[in-house]
Design a protein around this motif. Structure first.
Motif, PDB file in Angstrom:
ATOM      1  N   HIS A  65       0.761  -1.287  -0.086  1.00  0.00           N
ATOM      2  CA  HIS A  65      -0.194   0.048   0.141  1.00  0.00           C
ATOM      3  C   HIS A  65       0.721   1.393   0.087  1.00  0.00           C
ATOM      4  O   HIS A  65       2.114   1.352   0.564  1.00  0.00           O
ATOM      5  CB  HIS A  65      -0.872  -0.026   1.338  1.00  0.00           C
ATOM      6  N   ALA A  90     -10.820  -2.055   3.166  1.00  0.00           N
ATOM      7  CA  ALA A  90      -9.927  -3.502   2.713  1.00  0.00           C
ATOM      8  C   ALA A  90     -10.045  -4.027   3.905  1.00  0.00           C
ATOM      9  O   ALA A  90      -9.229  -3.889   4.766  1.00  0.00           O
ATOM     10  CB  ALA A  90      -8.469  -3.042   2.057  1.00  0.00           C
ATOM     11  N   ARG A 128      -6.495  -6.070   4.617  1.00  0.00           N
ATOM     12  CA  ARG A 128      -5.475  -5.290   5.044  1.00  0.00           C
ATOM     13  C   ARG A 128      -5.567  -4.664   6.443  1.00  0.00           C
ATOM     14  O   ARG A 128      -4.632  -4.737   7.244  1.00  0.00           O
ATOM     15  CB  ARG A 128      -5.352  -4.151   4.088  1.00  0.00           C
ATOM     16  N   PHE A 148      -5.409   1.710   4.818  1.00  0.00           N
ATOM     17  CA  PHE A 148      -5.891   0.499   4.620  1.00  0.00           C
ATOM     18  C   PHE A 148      -7.262   0.212   3.939  1.00  0.00           C
ATOM     19  O   PHE A 148      -8.088  -0.140   4.630  1.00  0.00           O
ATOM     20  CB  PHE A 148      -5.687  -0.413   5.973  1.00  0.00           C
ATOM     21  N   ALA A 149      -7.197   0.772   2.663  1.00  0.00           N
ATOM     22  CA  ALA A 149      -8.501   0.611   1.886  1.00  0.00           C
ATOM     23  C   ALA A 149      -8.041   0.688   0.355  1.00  0.00           C
ATOM     24  O   ALA A 149      -7.195   1.118  -0.114  1.00  0.00           O
ATOM     25  CB  ALA A 149      -9.326   1.995   2.129  1.00  0.00           C
ATOM     26  N   THR A 150      -9.092   0.296  -0.486  1.00  0.00           N
ATOM     27  CA  THR A 150      -8.746   0.499  -1.955  1.00  0.00           C
ATOM     28  C   THR A 150      -9.007   1.881  -2.197  1.00  0.00           C
ATOM     29  O   THR A 150      -9.195   2.634  -1.611  1.00  0.00           O
ATOM     30  CB  THR A 150      -9.359  -0.589  -2.661  1.00  0.00           C
ATOM     31  N   MET A 186      -3.229  -6.144   9.631  1.00  0.00           N
ATOM     32  CA  MET A 186      -2.413  -4.955  10.547  1.00  0.00           C
ATOM     33  C   MET A 186      -2.745  -5.352  11.941  1.00  0.00           C
ATOM     34  O   MET A 186      -1.901  -5.315  12.651  1.00  0.00           O
ATOM     35  CB  MET A 186      -2.696  -3.730   9.957  1.00  0.00           C
TER      36      MET A 186
END
Lengths: 567, 508
Positions: free
Chosen positions: A286, A388, A391, A381-383, A395
């Protein structure tokens, strides 16, 4: 670049056992050592600690210290040190070498940077020469410069041999060049010197201890403290404390540690630790917050201004958790936020009328709780379109619970599920699509742990806004999840419950303490001695006092002692 | 480990003794002075992170090492290979990605059917992911791994082929730089280049710094300026002192720190070798960009930093051409990160999930006829082809620069006297280090017969569209071939994972 971290096998047995049974074992070792309890109120061993003859209070015997590699200044430390040495806050280093072994590129960059420093004399805020180098040769000035600058650059007084070598260099250069150029040659030799670029430690022997276990000298402790808390060279007060022998006493060490943590420079390090730990500055899968792309057709308000506001908000949150509350609970569960108009709108709360004005507000307690529910974390932590959960879940498993996870198969389709209505099966939520794609046994081993944690965050979209309905699928989100293999197992309704569970988890606190221990000593909780473990980790588990943790990690044997054994 | 002599610096300084600031008689050398009567050979690598548009290794049905497993990707993949030549046969017929190389077709050698067995054999999954493939792609070496936080890192336990060739060529045909290495920065999984065990080598990402390193001592004037000589003299004095300090320091560090200090010393000595070297030659223009140390560049005066691969890439290609033409080096690496193509109007950045090149590659698994994004197949292919053609354009630029008859050496161009290698850590988005990309150019001074397509796949005679695949050749054999082509006689390169020792059959 990320700081070095190790897994924390002391604390993840329950999860590891379950993970192994499910086929999600990373192959990392667990030694089965349970940690042990703290020795209650064990007496300080005589007055020895004050004179430096005895390792640490509460413990007896030989300090358990593993050998460490020689540390070379990181690019950040190098830049800060140059800025401080010369009083030149605008200096930018080209040096970016973070490899364990120095590279030709890095050594060349250091040579270039030293030349750049010399060319920036008009920007220096510190008179390092002590005389007019543009004038006639002044040998006395050169001698004085070598003494004063050398002590600052090497973070300790020069040895007689070093003094002579630099004096000889000056004499040789003065025979060939102008006075200014000769002084420049000497300066260049300091800035490329091993004693400047590396932090060598030889320690001093302690009576009654094996020859290879040595206590750091005062100046070596000062250097460790300074580069830990400030990523910078020691200041005058610290060097003075070192010169006065204060740092080998527990009270003296604690006093300096507390002073340094309270200093603004410590915040820079704490922010760096936090952003690196949570990989908000980017990772292998990312981008950093400022480079996180979002689909403009879905997030019209997203852009540099919002990214910048997210950073300010998250940094302020971290600052308050460490310096105002000082508690791990605040980090994990506080719903206070520092917002401007953009951020207030993003969080759906009343706030300042414009973006130039910032203020503290309370976020909706039914929506936000702690760092994991903040926009910066959720955006990274996402598209580009949707949340997401994998992800976010990974984490939490790896970095909040300190649990090892096997890497996915190399050829796995890791295109993030985005749900939506373009799928053969009809409209699906992200969760539904992910469930379908991770059913097969090869995936399910890990994903039955990861997914239920990630699903707890389903109410936060790709920019961290609250959502009840997904932007792509138009379907309602389901944030019910579970912690399946930790010391706080059980279902959670959403990220609020998840954060509350994590905040109260001994495993999570041990994990957090482990990360700091590693940062401070280079040794993880699985390699430090039992005594250090009790002092730094066990006490934090019971108190959750972050600032005290920061002090305790430098009071450990692992921080204050040295093992000179070759193996 | 290389141990250059320290005497050069001292000899150089003797020339300065008592001269004072006028420095009238400073010694210097011209770069071209090294060239001897023999043909000067060069080795250049273009490393293109992230594979290419290919389904060729998707079929894992045949090879015994995959246990007879059927092709698990079939319909989820796009079913297209844009890297392969258009047909078998004695004449190379360039495929879509290579179209722009047509002017140099007779000087190309395209090889298929070569596996990276160092990656395949060391990957617990028996395939090779980015990290494992990266550290073995140029080294064919054993590796060790380290897990840091969320990420796992790997370290090769041997040098990469370019480094070995650089050392060999430096001994035979000394040049100012044994090896140069420029990096078009962006998302990637770490460097594939190693100087030795656990000693990765990074490329220079910053075009400003790269130019200064390569060309600050290069000027069309036949004689250097006094300013240059004075700067070099100061640099020499400083380096001499620093090397002395490190030599003493080395005696004080523990055995476990020795490798780092020796590496540092080696690098200082490499810098020392450069001191006083002046090359009368025309350098390429300097970049009019602002760049950070990490190679994030932006137009001068612009407020924001952006990675400008489309600007920096051609600059680096031109610097490599100039460095070779000026005789500054005989070994060069251009490393291209797995960057997207933001300058393409139809850019798929948003659709690429996390907006990084790697994710775009993974779309290969979604755009087949049963893939979840079948509708995007044509758009994906167009974007990927455009992106890979852009990367290949940098290779074409280097070919053109080295093949320029203005700089011919006798009846051969510099390209003819070079061996160029274009590769990646694996073939396609399936992340299998089998049938890796191997495009060669130049004949290494006539050692290689070019203009050909050679396929080592056992099933090659089924045609270029076949998915059946099995080969006994590995990069170990390819790199042994490189050494032989450049006049060395090594029996083997790399670790013990190859199926056989020695070079590829039928090339040298």
């Amino acid at each position: 670049m990320l700081h070095a971290r190790l897994e924390c096998p002391r604390l993840a047995f329950a999860l590891l056992a379950t993970a192994m049974a499910g086929g999600c074992y990373s192959g990392l070792g667990a030694d089965g050592d349970g940690g042990g309890g703290k020795a209650d109120d064990a007496p300080v061993t005589g007055g020895g600690a004050e004179t430096g003859d005895v390792p640490v209070d509460g413990c007896s015997g030989t300090p358990s210290v593993a050998p460490r590699l020689l540390h070379r200044l990181t690019p950040l430390q190098y830049t800060n040190t140059i800025r401080t040495l010369f009083g030149d806050p605008e200096f930018e280093a080209s040096y970016v070498d973070e490899q364990a072994l120095p590279t030709l590129l890095g050594v060349r960059q250091l040579r270039t940077d030293a030349e750049v420093v010399l060319s920036r004399q008009d920007s220096w805020g510190v008179d390092i020469w002590g005389c007019n180098v543009g004038g006639a040769a002044d040998d006395a000035c050169a001698t004085s410069f070598i003494e004063r600058f050398g002590a600052r650059a090497f973070r300790r007084p020069l040895t007689a041999e070093e003094r002579q070598q630099f004096t000889d260099l000056y004499a040789s250069a003065a025979g060939q060049f102008t006075f200014a150029d000769a002084m420049g040659v000497v300066l260049g030799a300091f800035l490329n010197a091993p004693e400047f670029l590396y932090l060598p430690e030889s320690g001093q022997p302690v009576e009654g201890l094996p020859d290879n276990i040595r206590r750091l000298t005062d100046h070596e402790i000062a250097t460790r403290l300074s580069y830990l808390f400030w990523d910078d060279m020691p200041d005058e007060e610290l060097l003075s404390a070192a010169a006065n022998g204060e740092l080998v006493t527990r009270d003296g060490l604690r006093a300096q540690a507390e002073r340094m943590i309270a200093d603004g420079r410590a915040e820079r390090m704490i922010q760096d630790f936090t952003w690196s730990w949570l990989e908000l500055d980017g990772g292998q899968l990312h981008n950093a917050l400022e480079e996180s792309e979002k689909d403009p057709t879905l997030f019209a308000d997203y852009g540099p201004a919002l990214q910048a506001a997210m950073r300010v908000e998250f940094e302020a949150f971290v600052r308050e958790a460490y310096f105002v509350d000082g508690s791990f609970d605040a980090l994990m569960t506080s719903n206070r936020a520092y917002v401007n108009a953009t951020m207030a709108s993003h969080y759906g709360v009343a706030g300042p009328a414009d973006d130039a004005t910032w203020d503290w507000v309370e976020l909706d307690p039914d929506q936000r709780s702690g760092m994991l529910t903040r926009a910066a974390f959720l955006t990274v932590f996402a598209t580009a379109k949707v949340q997401a959960p994998v992800r976010r879940g990974v984490m939490v498993v790896r970095e909040i619970l300190c649990s090892p996870l096997a890497p996915p198969p190399p050829d796995v389709d890791n295109t993030p599920p985005e749900g939506g209505d373009g799928l053969d099966q009809g409209p699906l939520t992200v969760r539904q699509e992910l469930d379908a794609r991770t059913q097969e046994p090869l995936c399910a081993g890990c994903h039955r742990i990861i997914n239920p944690i990630g699903y707890a965050f389903e109410h936060y979209d790709a920019t961290g806004r609250w959502q009840d309905v997904e932007v792509l699928s138009g379907l309602p989100v389901d944030s019910t999840g579970a912690l399946e293999s930790s010391d706080v197992n059980g279902p959670v309704a959403n990220a609020l419950e998840l954060s509350a569970k994590l905040a109260g988890s001994a495993q999570v606190r041990e994990c957090f303490a482990d990360r700091w221990l590693l940062r401070a000593t280079g040794l993880g909780s699985d390699t430090v001695g039992e005594c250090d473990y009790d002092q730094a980790v066990t006490s934090f588990v019971s108190t959750g006092d972050i600032r005290e943790l920061l002090v305790e990690v430098v009071m450990t044997d692992a921080f204050r002692f040295l093992n000179t054994a070759d193996e | 480990m290389r141990d250059l002599k320290h005497s050069g610096r001292r000899a150089f300084l003797r020339g300065l003794g008592g001269v004072g600031i006028g420095l009238p008689l400073l010694e210097y050398t011209h770069g071209r002075a090294w060239a001897g009567a023999q043909t000067t050979l060069r080795f250049l690598t273009v490393f293109d992170h992230g594979g290419t548009v290919s389904n060729q290794a998707a079929n894992i049905g045949t090879p015994a090492r995959f246990n007879g497993q059927a092709n698990i990707y079939n319909d989820t993949h796009h079913g297209v290979d844009l890297w392969r030549p258009l047909a078998l046969g004695p004449t190379l017929q360039l495929g879509p990605i290579h179209e722009q190389l047509e002017p140099w077709r007779s000087k190309l050698l395209l090889l298929e059917g070569i596996d990276n067995l160092a990656a395949v054999e060391q990957d617990p999954y028996g395939r090779g992911d980015h990290g494992i493939s990266n550290v073995t792609a140029m080294t064919a070496a054993d590796m060790v791994s380290e897990t840091v936080g969320e990420d796992t890192f790997y370290r090769a336990q041997g040098p990469s082929i370019d480094q070995v060739i650089a050392d060999r060529l430096a001994a035979r045909q000394p040049a100012l730089f044994d090896r140069i290495h420029l990096l078009v920065a962006g998302h990637e999984y770490g460097t594939p280049f190693f100087r030795g065990a656990s000693e990765p080598v990074e490329g220079e990402p910053n075009p400003i710094a790269a130019w200064m390193t390569l060309f600050s001592g290069v000027d069309p004037n036949p004689e250097p300026s006094q300013e240059f000589l004075l700067q070099q003299a100061r640099r020499g004095s400083t380096l001499d002192s620093v090397i002395g300090q490190f030599e003493r320091f080395k005696g004080r560090v523990s055995a476990r720190d020795l490798q780092a200090i020796e590496a540092h010393l080696d690098h200082l000595r490499a810098l020392e070798q450069e001191v006083g070297q002046y090359v009368a030659c025309t350098p390429p223009p300097q970049a009019t960009l602002e760049c950070s140390g990490y190679g994030s560049c932006y137009p001068r005066g612009s407020a924001e930093g952006v990675a400008m691969g489309d600007v920096v890439g051609p600059m680096f290609a031109d610097m490599i051409i100039a460095a070779i033409r000026c005789g500054l080096t005989n070994v060069a690496v251009l490393e291209i990160a797995d960057i997207l193509t933001p300058w393409t109007p139809a850019g798929l950045q948003v659709e690429s999930g996390f907006g990084i090149g790697h994710s775009l590659g993974h779309y290969a698994m979604d755009v087949g006829k049963s893939g979840v994004n079948e509708a995007l197949r044509d758009a994906w292919l167009a974007e990927m082809l455009d992106n890979r053609r852009w990367r290949m354009g940098l290779f074409a630029r280097i070919l053109a620069g080295l093949d320029d008859p203005t700089f011919a050496e006798g009846d051969r161009t510099i390209l003819d006297n070079s061996l160029l290698y274009y590769t990646s850590e694996f073939r396609g988005a399936n992340h299998i280090a089998s049938n890796v990309m191997a495009l060669l150019a130049g004949s290494a001074g006539g050692s290689l017969e070019t203009g050909k397509f050679i396929d080592y796949n056992k099933y090659a005679d089924q045609g270029v569209a076949t998915f059946d695949y099995e080969s006994k050749e590995s990069i170990h054999n390819l790199y042994t071939t490189f050494l032989h082509a450049l006049g060395e006689n090594d029996a083997h390169f790399g670790n013990a994972n190859a199926r056989h020792e020695g070079p590829l059959p039928g090339l040298v």
